[in-house]
Structure formats: structure tokens, C-alpha cells
Design an enzyme around this catalytic site. Structure first.
Site, PDB file in Angstrom:
ATOM      1  N   CYS A  44      -8.841  -4.632  -9.967  1.00 51.93           N
ATOM      2  CA  CYS A  44      -8.387  -3.563 -10.863  1.00 51.93           C
ATOM      3  C   CYS A  44      -7.875  -2.424  -9.980  1.00 51.93           C
ATOM      4  O   CYS A  44      -8.657  -1.745  -9.317  1.00 51.93           O
ATOM      5  CB  CYS A  44      -9.575  -3.128 -11.718  1.00 51.93           C
ATOM      6  SG  CYS A  44      -9.173  -1.884 -12.944  1.00 51.93           S
ATOM      7  N   CYS A  53       0.303   3.086   3.540  1.00 59.42           N
ATOM      8  CA  CYS A  53       0.716   2.594   4.868  1.00 59.42           C
ATOM      9  C   CYS A  53       1.727   1.461   4.804  1.00 59.42           C
ATOM     10  O   CYS A  53       2.117   0.943   5.859  1.00 59.42           O
ATOM     11  CB  CYS A  53      -0.506   2.141   5.648  1.00 59.42           C
ATOM     12  SG  CYS A  53      -1.208   0.582   5.051  1.00 59.42           S
ATOM     13  N   CYS A  70      -5.230   0.814   6.296  1.00 59.61           N
ATOM     14  CA  CYS A  70      -5.382   2.273   6.391  1.00 59.61           C
ATOM     15  C   CYS A  70      -6.676   2.779   5.766  1.00 59.61           C
ATOM     16  O   CYS A  70      -6.953   3.972   5.831  1.00 59.61           O
ATOM     17  CB  CYS A  70      -4.190   2.984   5.754  1.00 59.61           C
ATOM     18  SG  CYS A  70      -4.147   2.908   3.958  1.00 59.61           S
ATOM     19  N   CYS A 101       0.854  -1.188   0.000  1.00 59.02           N
ATOM     20  CA  CYS A 101       0.000   0.000   0.000  1.00 59.02           C
ATOM     21  C   CYS A 101       0.892   1.241   0.000  1.00 59.02           C
ATOM     22  O   CYS A 101       1.792   1.366   0.830  1.00 59.02           O
ATOM     23  CB  CYS A 101      -0.892  -0.011   1.233  1.00 59.02           C
ATOM     24  SG  CYS A 101      -1.872   1.498   1.422  1.00 59.02           S
TER      25      CYS A 101
END
Ligand code: FE
Length: 160
Positions: free
Chosen positions: A147, A78, A126, A75
Site C-alpha cells: 500500500c 532517488c 534512499c 522512487c
């Protein structure tokens, strides 16, 4: 009796949070949540628009659309591990596509913003918006297409 109920509750929670057929499942652990001001300070404008305002990057514009190096996609908000390269495939859509997420890393939420139902994918850690899930993925594996906006991800190569 209490222990049986507890085990039953655990199984229900586990199925509810993992099964993409329950798109209302809430994000499991938003421990990395920050204030809006903190996100604005951390992310550049484009990443903020996608991750915190559920925006979408232009197709074929993202860094990871045609990216097939072996490694881990985390991510961009985070650093939580979200997707592995083994589950990435070319959907032809213009956005990175995966047939599954790292178990428990991604949560599902109903999204009717375009006037029809879609399943939004958010980071379980997050709450950052990642993209959407569709059921036109590879039939030989999960049938799912996650996606994902490139800008919501940061890649770490297996060689690093
Ligand atoms: Fe995150």
C-alpha cells in the site's frame, strides 16, 4: 571451508533482505542518502512529509490511485525503480497497491507507531518511506498488498 561459509552467508543475506517475513531486514543500500536539508531543498512539503517523515497522504487523493498505464514506478526521492505496472491492482483502499516490488528495491521495517505491528516499506536506495505491506493482497499471486503513497512514486510510461 571459508568459501562454503561465504556462500552460506550470501544465501542468508539474500533471503534475509528479500523475504518480507523478516520485516526487521535493514535497508540494503542507502547510497542515495542525503542530509535533511538536502531532502527539504529537493522535495516539496507533501513529498517530504511522506518520504522523510513517514507521513500518509489522504486516501483517494493520490495521482496514481486509479492509474493503470503500462510503465515503471520509481522512487520520487532517488529515482530507483520500485514497482512495475503489471503488479499493480485495485485494492479499493484509496492508495496505489502492488502485489510485489521490483526485487531488492524495497526494504521492510517493523512499525508500531499506531500501537500495533505493521510492516513499513522503505526504498532500499534512499530509505524513503513508501507505505506499508499487508497480507490481504491477491491470493492468486503473492497475497501481499504493498500500500504505497502516490507522492512517494514517479511514473515513467513504457511509451516514453
Ligand atoms: Fe529512494
Amino acid at each position: 571451508m571459508k568459501s562454503i561459509l561465504f556462500i552460506f552467508a550470501c544465501i542468508c543475506c539474500s533471503v534475509y533482505s528479500q523475504n518480507p517475513k523478516t520485516p526487521n531486514a535493514p535497508a540494503k543500500d542507502l547510497s542515495c542518502q542525503k542530509t535533511d536539508a538536502e531532502w527539504k531543498a529537493q522535495l516539496d512539503d507533501n513529498a517530504y512529509y511522506v518520504l522523510r517523515e513517514a507521513g500518509t497522504e489522504r486516501p483517494f487523493s493520490g495521482l496514481y490511485n486509479n492509474h493503470y498505464e503500462q510503465g515503471l514506478y520509481k522512487c520520487a526521492g532517488c529515482d530507483a525503480p520500485l514497482y512495475v505496472s503489471d503488479h499493480k491492482y485495485d485494492s479499493g483502499s484509496g492508495w496505489p497497491a502492488f502485489d510485489r516490488a521490483v526485487e531488492g528495491a524495497v526494504s521492510y521495517r517493523k512499525d508500531n507507531k499506531l500501537g500495533y505491528a505493521r510492516i513499513e516499506l522503505i526504498c532500499s536506495s534512499c530509505g524513503g518511506h513508501l507505505g506499508h505491506m499487508f497480507n490481504d493482497g491477491p491470493r492468486q499471486t503473492t497475497g501481499q498488498r504493498h500500500c504505497i503513497n502516490s507522492i512517494a512514486l514517479s511514473f515513467v510510461s513504457d511509451d516514453e
